[in-house]
Design a protein around this motif. Structure first.
Motif, PDB file in Angstrom:
ATOM      1  N   HIS A 150       0.828  -1.202   0.000  1.00  0.00           N
ATOM      2  CA  HIS A 150       0.000   0.000   0.000  1.00  0.00           C
ATOM      3  C   HIS A 150       0.866   1.258   0.000  1.00  0.00           C
ATOM      4  O   HIS A 150       2.040   1.227   0.346  1.00  0.00           O
ATOM      5  CB  HIS A 150      -0.999   0.003   1.163  1.00  0.00           C
ATOM      6  N   CYS A 151       0.230   2.347  -0.408  1.00  0.00           N
ATOM      7  CA  CYS A 151       0.939   3.613  -0.610  1.00  0.00           C
ATOM      8  C   CYS A 151       1.549   4.163   0.681  1.00  0.00           C
ATOM      9  O   CYS A 151       0.860   4.256   1.694  1.00  0.00           O
ATOM     10  CB  CYS A 151      -0.045   4.623  -1.202  1.00  0.00           C
ATOM     11  N   PRO A 152       2.831   4.545   0.653  1.00  0.00           N
ATOM     12  CA  PRO A 152       3.464   5.110   1.855  1.00  0.00           C
ATOM     13  C   PRO A 152       2.871   6.448   2.276  1.00  0.00           C
ATOM     14  O   PRO A 152       2.985   6.833   3.438  1.00  0.00           O
ATOM     15  CB  PRO A 152       4.929   5.280   1.436  1.00  0.00           C
ATOM     16  N   CYS A 153       2.240   7.152   1.336  1.00  0.00           N
ATOM     17  CA  CYS A 153       1.699   8.471   1.684  1.00  0.00           C
ATOM     18  C   CYS A 153       0.271   8.377   2.223  1.00  0.00           C
ATOM     19  O   CYS A 153      -0.030   8.885   3.286  1.00  0.00           O
ATOM     20  CB  CYS A 153       1.748   9.404   0.476  1.00  0.00           C
ATOM     21  N   CYS A 154      -0.620   7.752   1.440  1.00  0.00           N
ATOM     22  CA  CYS A 154      -2.035   7.795   1.822  1.00  0.00           C
ATOM     23  C   CYS A 154      -2.620   6.436   2.164  1.00  0.00           C
ATOM     24  O   CYS A 154      -3.763   6.342   2.598  1.00  0.00           O
ATOM     25  CB  CYS A 154      -2.855   8.464   0.714  1.00  0.00           C
ATOM     26  N   GLY A 155      -1.866   5.367   1.933  1.00  0.00           N
ATOM     27  CA  GLY A 155      -2.319   4.037   2.326  1.00  0.00           C
ATOM     28  C   GLY A 155      -3.204   3.323   1.316  1.00  0.00           C
ATOM     29  O   GLY A 155      -3.657   2.212   1.574  1.00  0.00           O
ATOM     30  N   ALA A 156      -3.472   3.959   0.158  1.00  0.00           N
ATOM     31  CA  ALA A 156      -4.329   3.307  -0.842  1.00  0.00           C
ATOM     32  C   ALA A 156      -3.534   2.278  -1.645  1.00  0.00           C
ATOM     33  O   ALA A 156      -2.312   2.163  -1.521  1.00  0.00           O
ATOM     34  CB  ALA A 156      -4.937   4.359  -1.765  1.00  0.00           C
ATOM     35  N   ILE A 171       2.246   2.487  -8.469  1.00  0.00           N
ATOM     36  CA  ILE A 171       1.737   3.870  -8.455  1.00  0.00           C
ATOM     37  C   ILE A 171       0.388   3.882  -7.753  1.00  0.00           C
ATOM     38  O   ILE A 171      -0.529   3.132  -8.111  1.00  0.00           O
ATOM     39  CB  ILE A 171       1.577   4.414  -9.894  1.00  0.00           C
ATOM     40  N   CYS A 172       0.264   4.759  -6.752  1.00  0.00           N
ATOM     41  CA  CYS A 172      -0.977   4.847  -5.962  1.00  0.00           C
ATOM     42  C   CYS A 172      -2.119   5.412  -6.806  1.00  0.00           C
ATOM     43  O   CYS A 172      -1.961   6.445  -7.441  1.00  0.00           O
ATOM     44  CB  CYS A 172      -0.737   5.747  -4.751  1.00  0.00           C
ATOM     45  N   TRP A 173      -3.258   4.746  -6.775  1.00  0.00           N
ATOM     46  CA  TRP A 173      -4.398   5.212  -7.582  1.00  0.00           C
ATOM     47  C   TRP A 173      -4.904   6.569  -7.098  1.00  0.00           C
ATOM     48  O   TRP A 173      -5.487   7.321  -7.864  1.00  0.00           O
ATOM     49  CB  TRP A 173      -5.568   4.205  -7.539  1.00  0.00           C
ATOM     50  N   ARG A 174      -4.642   6.898  -5.811  1.00  0.00           N
ATOM     51  CA  ARG A 174      -5.287   8.063  -5.223  1.00  0.00           C
ATOM     52  C   ARG A 174      -4.377   9.292  -5.193  1.00  0.00           C
ATOM     53  O   ARG A 174      -4.816  10.396  -5.467  1.00  0.00           O
ATOM     54  CB  ARG A 174      -5.731   7.678  -3.798  1.00  0.00           C
ATOM     55  N   CYS A 175      -3.078   9.090  -4.872  1.00  0.00           N
ATOM     56  CA  CYS A 175      -2.200  10.265  -4.727  1.00  0.00           C
ATOM     57  C   CYS A 175      -0.985  10.223  -5.657  1.00  0.00           C
ATOM     58  O   CYS A 175      -0.121  11.096  -5.576  1.00  0.00           O
ATOM     59  CB  CYS A 175      -1.755  10.432  -3.277  1.00  0.00           C
ATOM     60  N   ASP A 176      -0.913   9.204  -6.534  1.00  0.00           N
ATOM     61  CA  ASP A 176       0.142   9.114  -7.559  1.00  0.00           C
ATOM     62  C   ASP A 176       1.546   8.827  -7.033  1.00  0.00           C
ATOM     63  O   ASP A 176       2.506   8.878  -7.799  1.00  0.00           O
ATOM     64  CB  ASP A 176       0.217  10.399  -8.416  1.00  0.00           C
ATOM     65  N   THR A 177       1.684   8.586  -5.737  1.00  0.00           N
ATOM     66  CA  THR A 177       3.014   8.252  -5.221  1.00  0.00           C
ATOM     67  C   THR A 177       3.534   6.992  -5.908  1.00  0.00           C
ATOM     68  O   THR A 177       2.776   6.068  -6.163  1.00  0.00           O
ATOM     69  CB  THR A 177       2.950   8.025  -3.694  1.00  0.00           C
ATOM     70  N   ARG A 178       4.819   7.012  -6.222  1.00  0.00           N
ATOM     71  CA  ARG A 178       5.452   5.832  -6.825  1.00  0.00           C
ATOM     72  C   ARG A 178       6.453   5.247  -5.849  1.00  0.00           C
ATOM     73  O   ARG A 178       7.224   5.993  -5.249  1.00  0.00           O
ATOM     74  CB  ARG A 178       6.222   6.232  -8.093  1.00  0.00           C
TER      75      ARG A 178
HETATM   76 ZN    ZN Z   1      -1.368   7.292  -2.102  1.00  0.00          ZN
END
Ligand code: ZN
Ligand code: ZN
Length: 251
Positions: A150-156, A171-178
């Protein structure tokens, strides 16, 4: 080769068509709606926790009505939404923050077309705000130690993966973090290889749909780098999501 060239032309045409939406996304992203505690977020990632609560970032982003209206206009301008539908939506009293929050928490696509359009518009706004928060948080720190699915920034969850022979970037679907992962198999349950994992190639798009028969998750994966902005890539591959969801799979 011919189909590859045709696909390139088709994706360029789509990228041109979506330019007004990409532009508004950039304007919202660069605006002053996002307030995020960068130091706290970084410390959290470094201790293995997600940086921020997406709902709080969005709820604290102030009045989102102007951003929503501008994005809706871009949808109309690009022909992504029909003028009558946009007109109907403009006449409907909306709470932009509530819509953006609904987008951020959503796991299904509503059947009602007006609601669906409203959520798509809200998604562009929400993604712009969260990707800004994520970039502010992660600029200058390494995400290499983060090995989770899961995304390190937002958890999605990730919706896209970029693969080379030696690494896989999610790549996070919600905040684009890679972030990079060692996980080659299913990001949901860790299953790898056939028959658990089925890869459905879509050469026209340059993507593969990686499907897990063990847990029902899917991921859109491509080789190498992205050709376009994420917003364009996601629109380009929306048919893969539809196909996967018709099979009862989830992202
Ligand atoms: Zn995210
Ligand atoms: Zn799985």
């Amino acid at each position: 080769m011919v189909s590859t060239r045709r696909a390139t032309v088709a994706s360029r045409t789509l990228a041109d068509q979506l330019r007004p939406i990409v532009h508004v996304h950039g304007v919202v992203r660069a605006g002053d709606n996002v307030r995020v505690d960068v130091e706290r977020g970084r410390a959290r990632i470094q201790s293995g926790r997600i940086a921020f609560d997406a709902a709080s970032v969005l709820a604290d982003a102030g009045d989102l009505a102007p951003a929503f209206e501008r994005t809706l206009e871009a949808f109309e301008q690009t022909g992504t939404a029909s003028t009558p539908r946009v007109t109907t939506l403009k006449k409907t009293p909306i709470d932009a923050t509530a819509l953006v929050l609904a987008w951020a928490n959503t796991d299904s696509t509503p059947r009602d077309p007006a609601r669906r359009l409203a959520l798509r518009v809200a998604g562009v706004v929400g993604n712009a705000l969260l990707s800004r928060a994520a970039t502010e948080t992660t600029t200058g720190i390494s995400l290499i130690p983060w090995k989770r699915a899961h995304c390190p920034c937002c958890g999605a969850s990730p919706d896209l993966a970029l693969a080379t022979s030696s690494r896989r970037t999610l790549i996070c679907w919600r905040c684009d973090t890679r972030w990079r992962t060692d996980q080659r198999g299913c990001i949901g349950c860790g299953a790898s290889g056939s028959p658990a994992i089925v890869r459905v190639p879509s050469p026209y798009l340059g993507y593969e749909l990686a499907i897990c028969n063990s847990c029902g998750r899917y991921l859109k994966e491509r080789r190498g780098a992205l050709t376009h902005e994420l917003l364009v890539e996601r629109t380009l591959t929306a048919g893969l999501d539809e196909a996967a969801q018709l099979r009862g799979l989830r992202a």
